[in-house]
Structures are given as C-alpha cells and as structure tokens.
Enzyme design. Structure first.
Site, PDB file in Angstrom:
ATOM      1  N   THR A   1       1.585  -4.508   4.177  1.00 39.15           N
ATOM      2  CA  THR A   1       1.423  -4.871   5.588  1.00 39.15           C
ATOM      3  C   THR A   1       0.872  -6.292   5.786  1.00 39.15           C
ATOM      4  O   THR A   1       1.050  -6.874   6.852  1.00 39.15           O
ATOM      5  CB  THR A   1       0.478  -3.881   6.300  1.00 39.15           C
ATOM      6  OG1 THR A   1      -0.778  -3.882   5.627  1.00 39.15           O
ATOM      7  CG2 THR A   1       1.070  -2.490   6.327  1.00 39.15           C
ATOM      8  N   ASP A   2       0.200  -6.835   4.757  1.00 38.07           N
ATOM      9  CA  ASP A   2      -0.481  -8.119   4.961  1.00 38.07           C
ATOM     10  C   ASP A   2       0.471  -9.234   5.381  1.00 38.07           C
ATOM     11  O   ASP A   2       0.129 -10.069   6.228  1.00 38.07           O
ATOM     12  CB  ASP A   2      -1.221  -8.549   3.686  1.00 38.07           C
ATOM     13  CG  ASP A   2      -2.428  -7.662   3.388  1.00 38.07           C
ATOM     14  OD1 ASP A   2      -2.791  -6.842   4.243  1.00 38.07           O
ATOM     15  OD2 ASP A   2      -2.999  -7.803   2.292  1.00 38.07           O
TER      16      ASP A   2
ATOM     17  N   THR B   1       0.823  -1.213   0.000  1.00 41.50           N
ATOM     18  CA  THR B   1       0.000   0.000   0.000  1.00 41.50           C
ATOM     19  C   THR B   1       0.855   1.259   0.000  1.00 41.50           C
ATOM     20  O   THR B   1       0.496   2.267  -0.612  1.00 41.50           O
ATOM     21  CB  THR B   1      -0.933  -0.033   1.227  1.00 41.50           C
ATOM     22  OG1 THR B   1      -1.837  -1.120   1.047  1.00 41.50           O
ATOM     23  CG2 THR B   1      -1.724   1.243   1.387  1.00 41.50           C
TER      24      THR B   1
ATOM     25  N   SER C   1       1.802  -7.434  -0.957  1.00 41.11           N
ATOM     26  CA  SER C   1       2.522  -8.429  -0.152  1.00 41.11           C
ATOM     27  C   SER C   1       1.888  -9.821  -0.146  1.00 41.11           C
ATOM     28  O   SER C   1       2.579 -10.792   0.155  1.00 41.11           O
ATOM     29  CB  SER C   1       2.792  -7.907   1.255  1.00 41.11           C
ATOM     30  OG  SER C   1       1.649  -7.940   2.047  1.00 41.11           O
TER      31      SER C   1
HETATM   32  N1  ASP Z   1      -2.731  -5.500   0.568  1.00 40.58           N
HETATM   33  C1  ASP Z   1      -1.634  -4.623   0.910  1.00 40.58           C
HETATM   34  C2  ASP Z   1      -0.339  -5.411   0.886  1.00 40.58           C
HETATM   35  O1  ASP Z   1      -0.058  -6.101   1.845  1.00 40.58           O
HETATM   36  C3  ASP Z   1      -1.900  -4.036   2.224  1.00 40.58           C
HETATM   37  C4  ASP Z   1      -0.870  -3.079   2.712  1.00 40.58           C
HETATM   38  O2  ASP Z   1       0.209  -2.916   2.189  1.00 40.58           O
HETATM   39  O3  ASP Z   1      -1.193  -2.461   3.735  1.00 40.58           O
HETATM   40  O4  ASP Z   1       0.388  -5.301  -0.064  1.00 40.58           O
END
Ligand code: ASP
Length: 317
Positions: free
Chosen positions: A85-86, A11, A54
């Site tokens: 973050t995932d 993200t 991710s």
């Molecule tokens: N779906 C995103 C990822 O993990 C979420 C994020 O980065 O917060 O790439």
C-alpha cells in the site's frame, strides 16, 4: 470471464507474527487461494510479477509491469494487481498513464498481513475481481479497489498509516463502491490521459520536495542537477521568499519545475496574492502547475518527460 491476478508483494503477500517482522513471500497462487469465488469470473489465472515490499518499487519495474499488462491482453479479460500500500498510488497512476490497452485493471493490497487472524487482503482482492468483472468497469483504466471503495488512479491516496480504509480520494470521492448488493459505479472519470514514454528516457531523477516554513534554500540545490523538480508548495502556490531565488536557479539551469500544493487538495491560485513568495513566482519563473499530490506529480513528470510531452501534461503559468 478470465481474470489474471498479478501479484507484486506488499503486506497482502506478507506473513509473520506480530512483532516478528513480516516480509512479502506469498506468491499469486497463495493469495488467490484465500479469495472467495466471484460471480462472473470463471477462471482466475495467477502470476507472480514480484514479491517485494512496495518501497522497493522502481520506475524500471513500473515500466516492466506496464509491458506485462500489454502482453497479457490476448490471454485474459481483466487484471487485478496486488501491491504494497505504501506506493500503491504511484503504481496505479503510472499504469493508468502508460497502459493503453483495453483491459480493465484493479489494483489492491492489504493493511493486515496474510497471517493476521482477520486479514483484509482477501476481501480487497474479491472487491477488485468483482469490480473488473462488473458492467461499467472502465476499459483500459486502472482503479484502486480498497475497503469497499473504487477510486480513480489519479485521485487515490494513502491517507492513514494503519487504518483498514487507508485510501481516500480526498477532493472528488470514489468512482464506485463494492458491497453486498454488488458493484455500483456512481461516476466516470473525465480528462483521462495516456502517454507513450520512450522506455530508455524514463528517469527516476525527478527531485521532489515539500516546502515548509523557513525552508533553507540550499535544500533545493540538488534540483539544479536533476531532470525536473516537483515542489509541494505552501497553500495555493506559495514559498518562503528566500526559496524564490533557489527556484530561479533551477529554472536558469534549464530544469522544469512542477508545482503543486502540500494541502492535499485543490488547485493553485494565479493572481490572488502579490507578496514576495506568493503564487506570482509561478508565472515569473515559468513553472508548470498541477493539483496532483506530490508523489503523483512526480510520477506524471517522469512519464511526461520520457514522452517529451511536459507541456501537454501540465498547465504552465
Ligand atoms: N510496507 C508495506 C508495503 O507497501 C505496506 C503495505 O503493503 O501495506 O509493501
């Protein structure tokens, strides 16, 4: 000090209006441009390792990232990795287990896209830069820098789908904090482990499952064909009675079983209960045990199997 910003996507690298389906497309230079200067950091080198969400992270990519950290050693003093973050917690822990060099490493991301009017990515990268540039930054260790807190890679978990402070170290709390007064390291990690896996032996075929009430034992069948099985058991190491024979079959097939709890914190019992499916199955079936959360128990199993050190990695009942 020279810090390398190594971008992998997520993200923090994503743009797109709300509801318009953001995708990661910013490179490391574009992420860095939004970050204020940090005292003690004279130069930020930028490198785009990947621009993936991710959930697209793989064991193969994790190993390549570890090797990239090693290769960066002569040309940088520290590294900040940006990541979705995932699966950030899995990458943080894999790097922490496998990177054996001297560089302090922070890993961070964002909960709001780069095109959001109030993005959190720049402040998180700033915190990561300040953390790795600070006195007391742990050399050769990976810390998760998120929403002003610094967490040990082993302990950090994403515990909220959307909150800006999406990460927690539920049982032990952060190692430190980043705020207006600077970086405060409040405690040190103990029991740090490093593994040297054979890259060709790194396998993603480690079956992971959360045990639930009345789980049909047939759901565990793929475990007999896997390289290892990780189970997030009920409470302090319990499973429905019908699941015990299914775990026995996996063990009979010579497959290691690593058991943790689905509670999210705390260690497993060994002799508290004595009913069918109580923690006594752990010893009866020679299971390994851990207090890591399931995603990290799986990462450690992948690494320890490839290093042929499963018995060092996990206590056995
Ligand atoms: N779906 C995103 C990822 O993990 C979420 C994020 O980065 O917060 O790439």
């Amino acid at each position: 000090m020279r810090v390398t910003l190594l971008a992998t996507g997520g993200t923090i690298a994503s743009t797109g209006d709300d509801g318009d389906g953001a995708t990661p497309e910013l490179d490391a230079a574009a992420i860095e441009r939004r970050v204020p200067e940090v005292d003690g950091v004279d130069d930020v080198a930028v490198e785009t390792f990947a621009t993936i969400p991710s959930p697209h992270m793989t064991v193969e990519r994790l190993w390549a990232l570890t090797e990239r950290l090693r290769d960066l050693e002569p040309e940088t003093d520290a590294v900040v990795v940006t990541h979705g973050t995932d699966t950030l917690e899995e990458t943080a822990y894999f790097l922490d287990l496998c990177y054996d060099g001297p560089l302090p490493v922070a890993i961070t991301g964002a909960m709001r896209t780069a095109s959001d009017p109030t993005p959190d990515g720049p402040m998180n990268v700033e915190a990561g830069l300040r953390a790795v540039a600070s006195d007391g930054a742990p050399a050769g260790r990976v810390v998760v820098a998120f929403a002003g807190s610094l967490y040990a890679a082993r302990d950090a978990s994403k515990t909220h789908t959307t909150a800006i402070d999406a990460f927690e170290s539920r049982e032990f709390g952060p190692l430190g904090t980043v705020d207006y007064s600077g970086v405060t390291w409040r405690r040190r990690e103990t029991g740090v482990e490093t593994y040297t896996p054979d890259p060709d032996a790194l396998s993603n075929d480690v079956f992971g499952m959360t045990v639930t009430a009345d789980l049909p034992p047939s759901h565990l069948e793929p475990g007999t064909e896997s390289d290892a099985v990780c189970l997030a058991s009920l409470g302090a190491g319990h499973v429905p009675p019908a699941v015990v024979p299914a775990v026995a079959e996996i063990r009979d097939a010579g497959v290691p079983v690593v058991v943790t709890s689905r509670c999210g914190a705390g260690r497993l019992a060994s002799t508290t209960y004595d009913y069918s499916g109580s923690e006594r199955f752990l010893a009866e079936l020679g299971c390994h045990v851990t207090d890591l959360q399931l995603p990290k128990a799986r990462i450690k199993t992948v690494v320890a199997l490839a290093a042929d050190r499963l018995d060092d990695a996990f206590e056995r009942r």
